[in-house]
Enzyme design. Structure first.
Site, short mmCIF file in Angstrom:
data_model
loop_
_atom_site.label_atom_id
_atom_site.label_comp_id
_atom_site.label_asym_id
_atom_site.label_seq_id
_atom_site.Cartn_x
_atom_site.Cartn_y
_atom_site.Cartn_z
N SER A 1 7.71 1.46 1.05
CA SER A 1 6.58 0.43 0.71
C SER A 1 6.03 0.17 2.30
CB SER A 1 7.10 -0.50 0.05
OG SER A 1 7.91 -1.33 0.60
N LYS B 1 8.01 -6.89 3.95
CA LYS B 1 6.66 -6.86 3.59
C LYS B 1 5.86 -7.52 4.87
CE LYS B 1 7.41 -5.28 -0.64
NZ LYS B 1 7.35 -3.86 -0.67
#
Length: 187
Positions: free
Chosen positions: A46, A89
């Site tokens: 991701s 993230k």
């Protein structure tokens, strides 16, 4: 006899000092790992191309979150992820920000957000297929939370899916990638 007794006292003193020194080193290391730094492993894709699967990094636990910081966080309960892994993230929105994504452009409080980390072959391949890389949305970040997203937007499970994250869910800020050795980098 006295010489032998002095020698025994010297060895016992040396042994005791060595034990104390080892305990102090281990205690310092424990405190450092518990309260200052974290050793983390990237699990998944991701954050491509910034991070690849199985890369290793050191993150700092105590920091003031800022926009574009890469952070390690506990996955929210709403993520429905059975994994024990942490998420990595990028902070896009700070408390109180209005986040708008429209036609692959991200706006924060009405201003276009520069995202040079998205200029990669993943975005280009997706756009060639006629899809937007980042879905369109609009969201007002609560005063006590942060909006986080992965750099590989079309595969990232991030705030678009589980909502904003609280500060206490954020474990640390990525500081150094140390593995693999040919990709060592400070952030």
């Amino acid at each position: 006899m006295k010489s032998q007794q002095n020698e025994e006292e010297s060895w016992s003193k040396f042994f005791l000092e060595t034990i104390i020194m080892i305990a102090a080193i281990l205690g310092t290391f424990y405190l450092l790992i518990t309260f200052v730094i974290s050793n983390d492993r990237v699990s998944g894709i991701s954050m491509q191309p910034t991070f690849e699967n199985n890369e290793r990094l050191i993150s700092f636990r105590n920091f003031k979150p800022k926009r574009n910081d890469i952070v390690v966080l506990h996955p929210p309960k709403t993520a429905q992820d059975n994994s024990k892994d942490f998420y990595i993230k990028r902070i896009i929105g700070l408390p109180g920000d209005k986040i708008v994504s429209k036609n692959d452009k991200m706006y924060v409080n009405g201003k276009l957000l520069s995202e040079p980390y998205l200029e990669n072959h993943y975005k280009k391949a997706d756009n060639d297929a006629g899809h937007t890389y980042t879905t369109n949305f609009s969201y007002k970040v609560p005063k006590d939370a942060y909006w986080v997203m992965g750099d590989h937007r079309d595969v990232s499970r991030d705030s678009r899916f589980f909502g904003p994250v609280k500060r206490d869910s954020i474990i640390g800020k990525a500081a150094v990638r140390y593995w693999p050795l040919n990709k060592i980098q400070a952030f």
